[in-house]
Structures are given as C-alpha cells and as structure tokens.
Write an enzyme that holds these catalytic residues in place. Structure first.
Site, PDB file in Angstrom:
ATOM      1  N   GLU B 136       0.830  -1.209   0.000  1.00  0.00           N
ATOM      2  CA  GLU B 136       0.000   0.000   0.000  1.00  0.00           C
ATOM      3  C   GLU B 136       0.865   1.260   0.000  1.00  0.00           C
ATOM      4  OE1 GLU B 136      -2.961  -0.289  -0.733  1.00  0.00           O
ATOM      5  OE2 GLU B 136      -3.134  -2.433  -0.355  1.00  0.00           O
ATOM      6  N   HIS B 139       1.607   2.356  -3.391  1.00  0.00           N
ATOM      7  CA  HIS B 139       0.556   3.207  -3.984  1.00  0.00           C
ATOM      8  C   HIS B 139       0.675   4.636  -3.461  1.00  0.00           C
ATOM      9  CE1 HIS B 139      -1.471  -0.010  -5.999  1.00  0.00           C
ATOM     10  NE2 HIS B 139      -1.868  -0.629  -4.894  1.00  0.00           N
ATOM     11  N   HIS B 145      -0.556  -0.793  -9.846  1.00  0.00           N
ATOM     12  CA  HIS B 145      -0.318  -2.235  -9.796  1.00  0.00           C
ATOM     13  C   HIS B 145       0.572  -2.672 -10.959  1.00  0.00           C
ATOM     14  CE1 HIS B 145      -3.994  -3.148  -7.102  1.00  0.00           C
ATOM     15  NE2 HIS B 145      -2.888  -3.059  -6.399  1.00  0.00           N
TER      16      HIS B 145
END
Lengths: 91, 425
Positions: B136, B139, B145
């Site tokens: 995470e 991100h 992804h």
C-alpha cells in the site's frame, strides 16, 4: 460445464468483480453500454494475467481460486486503458 | 512497474497510525492479536523497504498522526471513501496516490487477521501486515499495480520469505520516481525475522513550511482557487470565499467583481463564509447551493425555497460537505462529488440513486478532492487548486491538454506559468 461457465460469466457478481478491479471499463456503468461475452472473456484474460495463471478467458478452477484470493482494493487497469470496449466500428 | 502519474514533491515524508485495530494484544491478551508496538514496527519496516532503495526518508509522527502526510487507519465496511471493506478475506487494504487531504493515506481492513510478517503464511487466515503495508505504501508513493510476477506491487497477495528483499521491478519503479539512494547497494536489507527493532536512525524530517499568511478577505482575481462554479442563466458564476465573479455569455468578466455573495443572494445565511458547490437544476431552473452539510434551493436571487441537510438527499450522515455538483451534459443527470466518491442524484425523487457512491476513478484523470466542476457549452470541466481539467465525456477521460491554469482561461488573466502547479501527466 460449458453451460455452467457461461452462466458464471454473466453472473453479476463476476461482472462486478471485473469492474471493481478495472478489468471491465467502469465508465460503462454510467453510459449503460451492453457487454458481449467476448468482452467479458477478454476482461477475464486480463485478470488472469495479473494473477499469473493461464490466460484462458474461462472461469476455470484456477480463476475461481483467484477470485477468492486476498488482494488490494485498488484496480489493476487504469480506467480507459487495456479493455476499452466502448470504441465501436461503423459498418 | 507502472507509475500512476502523481508523486510527492518532497523526499521527507511523515506517517502515523491514527486508528489502530480494534483487537490488539495489549487489550485482549489474545496471542493471536498483535501488540501496538508490533503494528508500528511492521509499518516502520514497510517504510524502510522503500526508503533504502530511494532518496525517500520517513518519519513517524506517533503523537500527532493526523498531521502526517501518510495517515494510516484500520476500518471496517463502508468507511467514507469509495472502497468499502468486505470483512475477512478478499480485499485487504487500499491507499491513495500522493496528494493533499486524503492523498497518501492508507486504509486497512480491521476484520483481517493481521499478523507480523514472520508469523504469516499470507493466506486469508494469517495476513502479513508488513507485506500489505509495503504494498500500500507503494501506492501512496505513486506506483500503480504491476503485472510482473513476484513484484510487491502485484495486486494479489503473494507469499514472500521472512527475509524480504524488494523485487527489482519495484526497485526500478521507486527509483524512477524519487531517485536512487547513494548507499543503496551498501546497506543491509531490513530483516523481519527478528523481534528486535531494526530501525536505522534517520535524520529528522524537514520541518513543514510555515503556515501561509492569512488571506485578505477579498480574493485576488488572477491568483486564487475556486470554491464553486456554475452556469446560471447562461452566465458563468465563479465563487470564492464570501465573493463571486460573473462572466457573461460572451466570455467577458463583468466589471465591479468580485462582489459579496450575500449582496446578491441575500437569503443565504448571513454568516456565510463560502459555498461548497452550486448548480442550476435542469428541470425547473432553480439554483441549488451546498454549504457544509446543508443545501439551499433558491429561485433567482431573492427567494429561498428550501433548506435541508445532505443526509436528506440520501448522502451519508457523516458527510461534512460536498466538493462539486453539476448536471452532466452526456446524460442530463445531476452528479455530486465528495473527496474520492461521487453520486448520481435523481431529481425526480430528490434522492441519490441506488448503487452510489462510486469511486472517482471512473472520471479518469480527474484528481480526488476537486474544488468544483461544471458544464459549459456542452463540455465538462473539473477544478482543483488553480488548475482545471477539460473532460472528454465520450472517452471518459480528461482531454490531452489538461490541466491548464484557470485564471487566464476563465477570467482573462495574463498566462503566467505558476511554478507551484507544474503540468502533471
């Protein structure tokens, strides 16, 4: 098994999963375009690519396992990329 | 690796856990649960994964996590963004790409059986908090992804050995975003196979810039952000603070503006400090204002017909405000936006439609936390900061030349490149 596979493909839950993670273009939810089975199979193939399982386009056993695999909430395909099925060809 | 398009404009990032899991070993005594310090340690190790191979540095704000760049929460179910959790299994967590407000924040499903990495088998029964947090954080730093097998940014949870080493695909991604750490090849890799803290001392993060001086009451026409914009009676109304501008149908900024909102719409609250959103209803031409958790329906500028709360429209009771409202030219429906979500609003029954909210990602290229949006001459525009994005309704993405500076385009100001808002991809 063919009938079962087809039933599963048009299952709303599978479609929702494909949309949720970006394999089906989410914009279709707004514009209300209908999807073909081919489009759904292409979306499944993309999902299989990210899951590193054979890209069969079928809801086979490995794909069903993938659907249950824990994952991140964010989509894998940027909206509008990859599976842009909204482009139509004029006959 | 795939870069999402946004990155932090600084290398010193702060993080903090604002909401811990409801079940921790400190309180339950259950050995299946983690201690609070173990949770912090897993996150600290996750920051080291990215910090060791790039120029990024991370500092934990333990006592004031709400002030951190990256705020970490454990939530369940619907929790105020477009990504509701689904109980144990399936979706584990999500993060927001770099940006203001919710940008960079990470949310973890409180219903998952989180364990230390060394205790995990990465099945749905024992999920490694360290691996999920590191993913995470990728991100939150600007990575999308990846479909490269074995990469940390792979969307599906995969098993990593207890001695974790960041895969090369991810290393290349983060180094392309933030540069290579000089000591990259010399540093030992963080080990998660011991219970002792392995934190490497890091220099203190650069202090936050001092707060901006208080703005004067009247906004600068050529240097401001906008609270709300709408076409009303064929003129463009642009709102900021207590003031608004008017641009006529020929695109000319009318003289003697900005003027006070209350002088024109005298029935709106006297203590009005700003409005959040406004739109003209297609069905009857009435003007709907959104201020905080209330909405106001006006006929013209003299008559206030209705005041109500957002929750009466079917919006969440916890929603403090909405960011934008407009009638979309593509289908003539009304849309409401707030942070990372949007709703379609049914004017006939005065209630948001079923299946909403949905994630803002649908409007590809439009940032989260927009300031305003409106339709003008059949084109949809989104605004954030001093920039605006022109949206292609048919391709459902922003047009290639977006974003651009708002003031030169909408208010006829000189087009001076603003160094604080470089063009983004």
């Amino acid at each position: 098994s063919g009938d079962r596979d087809k039933r599963d493909i048009i299952d709303d839950r599978v479609q929702w999963y494909l949309m949720q993670y970006g394999y089906l273009p989410a914009s279709d939810m707004e514009t209300g375009n209908l999807r073909t089975e081919r489009q759904l199979r292409e979306a499944i193939k993309t999902m299989q690519r990210f899951g590193h399982i054979p890209m069969t386009g079928e809801l086979d056993a490995a794909t069903r396992r993938l659907l249950r695999t824990p994952r991140c909430s964010l989509p894998d395909v940027m909206p509008g990329e990859g599976n842009d099925f909204r482009i139509r060809v004029r006959r | 690796f795939v870069k999402q398009g946004k990155k932090w404009d600084k290398l010193n990032l702060t993080w903090g856990v604002r909401r811990y899991p409801t079940k921790m070993r400190d309180s339950t005594g259950d050995p299946e649960h983690m201690y609070r310090w173990e949770i912090q340690r897993e996150f600290r190790l996750a920051t080291e994964v990215w910090g060791r191979v790039s120029r990024l540095e991370f500092t934990e704000l333990e006592s004031k996590p709400e002030e951190a760049d990256i705020i970490i929460d454990f939530n369940t179910g619907y929790h105020g963004d477009g990504y509701p959790f689904d109980g144990q299994g399936r979706t584990l967590a999500h993060a927001f790409y770099p940006g203001h407000g919710i940008g960079g924040d990470m949310h973890f499903d409180d219903d998952e059986p989180w364990v230390q990495h060394q205790d995990s088998d990465n099945t749905w029964e024992r999920v490694s908090l360290f691996i999920t947090a590191a993913h995470e954080l990728g991100h939150a730093l600007g990575l999308y992804h990846s479909d490269v097998e074995g990469s940390l940014m792979s969307p599906y949870l995969i098993r990593f050995p207890s001695s974790f080493r960041l895969p090369q695909d991810d290393v290349r991604g983060i180094q392309e975003l933030y540069g290579v750490d000089e000591k990259y090849k010399e540093d030992p890799w963080p080990s998660t196979s011991t219970t002792t803290t392995t934190t490497t001392p890091r220099p203190a993060a650069t202090p936050r810039p001092p707060p901006r001086p208080p703005k004067s009451d009247k906004p600068d026409t050529c240097n401001t952000e906008y609270d709300a914009i709408s076409v009303i009676r064929r003129e463009i109304y642009i709102f900021k603070g207590k003031y608004f501008w008017r641009v006529d149908a020929q695109g000319n900024l009318l003289p003697n503006y900005p003027a006070k909102i209350n002088r024109f719409w005298s029935k709106l609250p006297k203590n009005l400090t700003h409005i959040d959103a406004v739109y003209e209803r297609m069905t009857d031409g009435k003007i709907v204002f959104f201020i905080g958790n209330k909405y106001y329906v006006c006929r013209g500028n003299q008559e206030l017909l209705k005041v109500g709360r957002l929750k009466n429209l079917g919006l969440p009771a916890t929603l403090k405000k909405i960011d934008a409202a407009f009638v979309w030219g593509y289908n003539g429906r009304t849309y409401l936006f707030a942070e990372t979500m949007y709703w379609r609003f049914d004017e006939a029954i005065q209630h948001v439609e079923l299946d909403y909210p949905r994630a803002m990602d649908m409007w590809r290229g439009v940032p989260y936390n927009i300031d305003s949006a409106f339709k003008h001459n059949g084109t949809t525009y989104f605004f954030q900061g001093k920039m605006f994005w022109e949206f292609d309704d048919f391709r459902m993405r922003v047009k290639p030349k977006s974003p651009a500076l708002s003031a030169p385009f909408w208010l006829g100001c000189p087009n001076i490149k603003n160094p604080y808002y470089p063009k983004t991809t």
